[in-house]
Design a protein around this motif. Structure first.
Motif, PDB file in Angstrom:
ATOM      1  N   GLU A  58       0.842  -1.187   0.000  1.00 53.77           N
ATOM      2  CA  GLU A  58       0.000   0.000   0.000  1.00 53.77           C
ATOM      3  C   GLU A  58       0.882   1.244   0.000  1.00 53.77           C
ATOM      4  N   GLY A  59       0.365   2.331  -0.580  1.00 51.34           N
ATOM      5  CA  GLY A  59       1.112   3.581  -0.610  1.00 51.34           C
ATOM      6  C   GLY A  59       2.170   3.583  -1.700  1.00 51.34           C
ATOM      7  N   SER A  60       2.999   4.623  -1.685  1.00 53.82           N
ATOM      8  CA  SER A  60       4.060   4.763  -2.687  1.00 53.82           C
ATOM      9  C   SER A  60       5.226   5.531  -2.085  1.00 53.82           C
ATOM     10  N   GLY A  61       6.365   5.399  -2.712  1.00 54.59           N
ATOM     11  CA  GLY A  61       7.557   6.110  -2.259  1.00 54.59           C
ATOM     12  C   GLY A  61       7.936   5.746  -0.840  1.00 54.59           C
ATOM     13  N   ASP A  62       8.266   6.768  -0.040  1.00 53.11           N
ATOM     14  CA  ASP A  62       8.649   6.529   1.355  1.00 53.11           C
ATOM     15  C   ASP A  62       7.492   6.015   2.199  1.00 53.11           C
ATOM     16  N   ASN A  63       6.269   6.206   1.714  1.00 55.84           N
ATOM     17  CA  ASN A  63       5.096   5.761   2.468  1.00 55.84           C
ATOM     18  C   ASN A  63       4.628   4.365   2.057  1.00 55.84           C
ATOM     19  N   ARG A  64       5.369   3.721   1.190  1.00 56.86           N
ATOM     20  CA  ARG A  64       4.976   2.391   0.735  1.00 56.86           C
ATOM     21  C   ARG A  64       5.205   1.369   1.844  1.00 56.86           C
ATOM     22  N   ARG A  65       4.200   0.560   2.102  1.00 57.49           N
ATOM     23  CA  ARG A  65       4.280  -0.463   3.141  1.00 57.49           C
ATOM     24  C   ARG A  65       3.855  -1.804   2.549  1.00 57.49           C
ATOM     25  N   SER A  66       4.551  -2.852   2.948  1.00 52.48           N
ATOM     26  CA  SER A  66       4.237  -4.196   2.485  1.00 52.48           C
ATOM     27  C   SER A  66       3.709  -5.028   3.647  1.00 52.48           C
ATOM     28  N   TYR A  67       2.747  -5.890   3.336  1.00 50.14           N
ATOM     29  CA  TYR A  67       2.127  -6.739   4.350  1.00 50.14           C
ATOM     30  C   TYR A  67       2.090  -8.179   3.845  1.00 50.14           C
ATOM     31  N   SER A  68       2.178  -9.110   4.776  1.00 47.73           N
ATOM     32  CA  SER A  68       2.148 -10.514   4.391  1.00 47.73           C
ATOM     33  C   SER A  68       1.673 -11.370   5.562  1.00 47.73           C
ATOM     34  N   PHE A 228      -5.521 -11.390   4.972  1.00 45.17           N
ATOM     35  CA  PHE A 228      -5.074 -10.952   6.290  1.00 45.17           C
ATOM     36  C   PHE A 228      -3.562 -11.080   6.392  1.00 45.17           C
ATOM     37  N   SER A 229      -2.947 -10.119   7.065  1.00 43.94           N
ATOM     38  CA  SER A 229      -1.511 -10.183   7.331  1.00 43.94           C
ATOM     39  C   SER A 229      -1.282 -10.569   8.788  1.00 43.94           C
ATOM     40  N   THR A 230      -0.050 -10.930   9.100  1.00 47.73           N
ATOM     41  CA  THR A 230       0.279 -11.296  10.477  1.00 47.73           C
ATOM     42  C   THR A 230       0.184 -10.090  11.405  1.00 47.73           C
ATOM     43  N   SER A 231       0.254  -8.878  10.848  1.00 47.93           N
ATOM     44  CA  SER A 231       0.158  -7.664  11.661  1.00 47.93           C
ATOM     45  C   SER A 231      -1.279  -7.198  11.858  1.00 47.93           C
ATOM     46  N   GLY A 232      -2.245  -7.924  11.276  1.00 42.90           N
ATOM     47  CA  GLY A 232      -3.643  -7.573  11.467  1.00 42.90           C
ATOM     48  C   GLY A 232      -4.236  -6.706  10.380  1.00 42.90           C
ATOM     49  N   HIS A 233      -3.459  -6.326   9.368  1.00 45.42           N
ATOM     50  CA  HIS A 233      -3.988  -5.543   8.262  1.00 45.42           C
ATOM     51  C   HIS A 233      -4.760  -6.441   7.302  1.00 45.42           C
ATOM     52  N   THR A 234      -5.684  -5.838   6.560  1.00 49.13           N
ATOM     53  CA  THR A 234      -6.492  -6.595   5.605  1.00 49.13           C
ATOM     54  C   THR A 234      -6.500  -5.914   4.249  1.00 49.13           C
ATOM     55  N   GLU A 235      -6.737  -6.699   3.243  1.00 43.11           N
ATOM     56  CA  GLU A 235      -6.873  -6.227   1.867  1.00 43.11           C
ATOM     57  C   GLU A 235      -8.082  -6.931   1.250  1.00 43.11           C
ATOM     58  N   ARG A 236      -8.964  -6.176   0.573  1.00 44.83           N
ATOM     59  CA  ARG A 236     -10.155  -6.742  -0.052  1.00 44.83           C
ATOM     60  C   ARG A 236     -10.059  -6.596  -1.566  1.00 44.83           C
ATOM     61  N   ARG A 237     -10.387  -7.682  -2.255  1.00 44.62           N
ATOM     62  CA  ARG A 237     -10.372  -7.679  -3.715  1.00 44.62           C
ATOM     63  C   ARG A 237     -11.602  -8.410  -4.231  1.00 44.62           C
ATOM     64  N   SER A 238     -12.230  -7.834  -5.270  1.00 42.79           N
ATOM     65  CA  SER A 238     -13.426  -8.439  -5.857  1.00 42.79           C
ATOM     66  C   SER A 238     -13.183  -8.749  -7.325  1.00 42.79           C
ATOM     67  N   GLU A 239     -13.807  -9.828  -7.793  1.00 44.18           N
ATOM     68  CA  GLU A 239     -13.669 -10.241  -9.187  1.00 44.18           C
ATOM     69  C   GLU A 239     -14.975 -10.877  -9.643  1.00 44.18           C
ATOM     70  N   THR A 240     -15.408 -10.529 -10.859  1.00 40.03           N
ATOM     71  CA  THR A 240     -16.618 -11.103 -11.427  1.00 40.03           C
ATOM     72  C   THR A 240     -16.319 -12.492 -11.969  1.00 40.03           C
ATOM     73  N   MET A 241     -17.099 -13.483 -11.521  1.00 39.39           N
ATOM     74  CA  MET A 241     -16.928 -14.856 -11.976  1.00 39.39           C
ATOM     75  C   MET A 241     -17.697 -15.116 -13.272  1.00 39.39           C
ATOM     76  N   VAL A 242     -18.940 -14.649 -13.335  1.00 35.97           N
ATOM     77  CA  VAL A 242     -19.791 -14.844 -14.511  1.00 35.97           C
ATOM     78  C   VAL A 242     -20.872 -13.779 -14.474  1.00 35.97           C
ATOM     79  N   LYS A 243     -21.410 -13.396 -15.642  1.00 34.26           N
ATOM     80  CA  LYS A 243     -22.448 -12.366 -15.663  1.00 34.26           C
ATOM     81  C   LYS A 243     -23.411 -12.614 -16.813  1.00 34.26           C
TER      82      LYS A 243
END
Length: 409
Positions: A58-68, A228-243
């Motif tokens: 998330e973020g960019s440059g000096d504010n970029r943070r990685s989660y896992s 979910f990351s080990t630090s408690g952060h979350t990321e949500r992603r949606s994708e259309t399966m069929v329409k």
């Protein structure tokens, strides 16, 4: 491949079937073909792993943070041939030219395990890794992923599975600071739970009391994944399966989608149970595209994707013709006809290349993989009840209100 190593692969017994369940014993062999003899080998090692991993930034440059996040379900190493690295008396051995087969067996732990899953931001994988251990040289490696049947999701254990999900919304479209009439959106599914290979029937209307046109109607099955990351952060992603789409309408008119089917493709079930860093949910999004506006008229209908379909057919509501022959009367599971067994089909999108672990330049060939999910060949039949008269709480066939039952609006 050039050099002495001509073939290096993992082959499973039983016509090379790679779908297993908890407690199964995986048997097979490592196939190795050499053009010339190799005299720099300490041993042939094999490992079995079940793991889950999430990763995003998330973020960019000096504010970029990685989660896992990480989870391990099992991990075991075996020596197929030769000596282990810890053997102080291990010496270099010679493998003669030609084809070699090194058998192995491994029992998957008999405990709840999640279905495999692949996405850009996370995965659940079950893998066999094999290496030719060469002291003071790069080890040759090969890998193979397989499917473990996760915790079954039996729709027959869900009290609300066979009853519809329905909702409605109202939006006001503004034009030049003057509000026109509201756009009323109503939608329903025929049930609330399905399996891959089954059709979700969607019925909906958009009552367009505005002066804008409704370009078209769309019903989508959407997969929403929470990482979910080990630090408690979350990321949500949606994708259309069929329409599926239906025609729209002009101002002052009503657009209708009349029980259009959405065939559920081979996708992972809701869950996955047994994994705490990935959560998969599904909903049907019914929407009308309003011309020249940044928003749509929409309704979201949550549904469950399971692995064992309903034994009983749909209910017959109390307002149906009492003289009609009831072909879909609920019956007990004991008297229900047996369901056809599922087949295991490759996940939608097909096999994708799985990158090898960084630094393993001596991995043999590309690793192509897609999970397999239980899929049924079930007859498609739209519901018999009229969407203009949805079941209400007073209907004798409709379940009482309470935990596990859908709300009645």
């Amino acid at each position: 491949m050039t050099g002495k190593l001509q073939a290096f692969e993992v082959i499973f017994d039983g016509d090379d079937v790679d779908v297993f369940k908890s407690g199964d014993v995986i048997r097979g062999y490592v196939k190795l073909v050499l053009r010339d003899a190799k005299s720099d080998v300490r041993g042939i090692k094999i490992s079995f792993k079940g793991k889950a991993h999430t990763h995003w930034s998330e973020g960019s440059g000096d504010n970029r943070r990685s989660y896992s996040g990480y989870e391990t379900y099992f991990k075991e190493k075996l020596v197929c041939w030769g000596k282990s690295k810890q053997d102080v008396h291990a010496t270099k051995l010679t493998l003669e030219s030609g084809e070699h087969r090194f058998p192995f067996s491994f029992q998957i732990p008999n405990k709840p395990l999640p279905f495999p899953f692949e996405s850009y931001h996370g995965w659940i994988r079950y893998k066999v890794s094999c290496k030719i251990d060469r002291p003071w040289k790069f080890d040759h490696r090969t890998e193979r992923l397989f499917t473990v049947i996760g915790i079954p999701i039996d729709l027959n254990t869900m009290p609300s599975a066979r009853y519809p999900v329905r909702d409605q919304s109202s939006q006001t479209v503004c034009c030049l600071c003057c509000a026109s009439g509201p756009v009323l959106t109503k939608a329903s599914t025929d049930k609330s739970a399905y399996v891959p290979g089954e059709s979700i029937f969607v019925s909906g209307t958009v009552e367009n009391n505005s002066s804008r046109d409704i370009i078209d109607l769309t019903a989508k099955l959407v997969q929403m994944v929470v990482y979910f990351s080990t630090s408690g952060h979350t990321e949500r992603r949606s994708e259309t399966m069929v329409k599926v789409k239906a025609p729209g309408c002009g101002g002052g008119q009503v657009a209708l989608m009349d029980w259009s089917p959405l065939l559920v493709p081979p996708i992972p079930p809701t869950g996955p149970q047994g994994c705490s860093i990935i959560r998969i949910e599904y909903y049907v999004l019914f929407e009308g595209d309003i011309t020249n506006t940044p928003f749509d008229a929409e309704v979201r209908l949550p549904v469950t994707i399971g692995t064992i379909p309903l034994h009983q057919p749909l209910y017959q509501p109390s307002y149906a013709d009492p003289s009609a022959v009831v072909l879909n009367q609920p019956s007990s599971n004991a008297s229900a006809p047996p369901l056809p067994p599922p087949c295991y089909e490759v996940a939608m999108g097909g096999p994708q290349e799985i990158p090898s672990k960084s630094g393993y330049d001596y991995t043999f060939g590309k690793l192509m993989y897609a999970p397999q999910y239980p899929t049924y060949n079930l007859p498609a039949s739209a519901p018999t009840w009229d969407p203009a008269y949805p079941p209400q709480q007073g209907d004798t066939a409709y379940p009482p209100s309470g935990p596990g039952y859908p709300p009645v609006n």
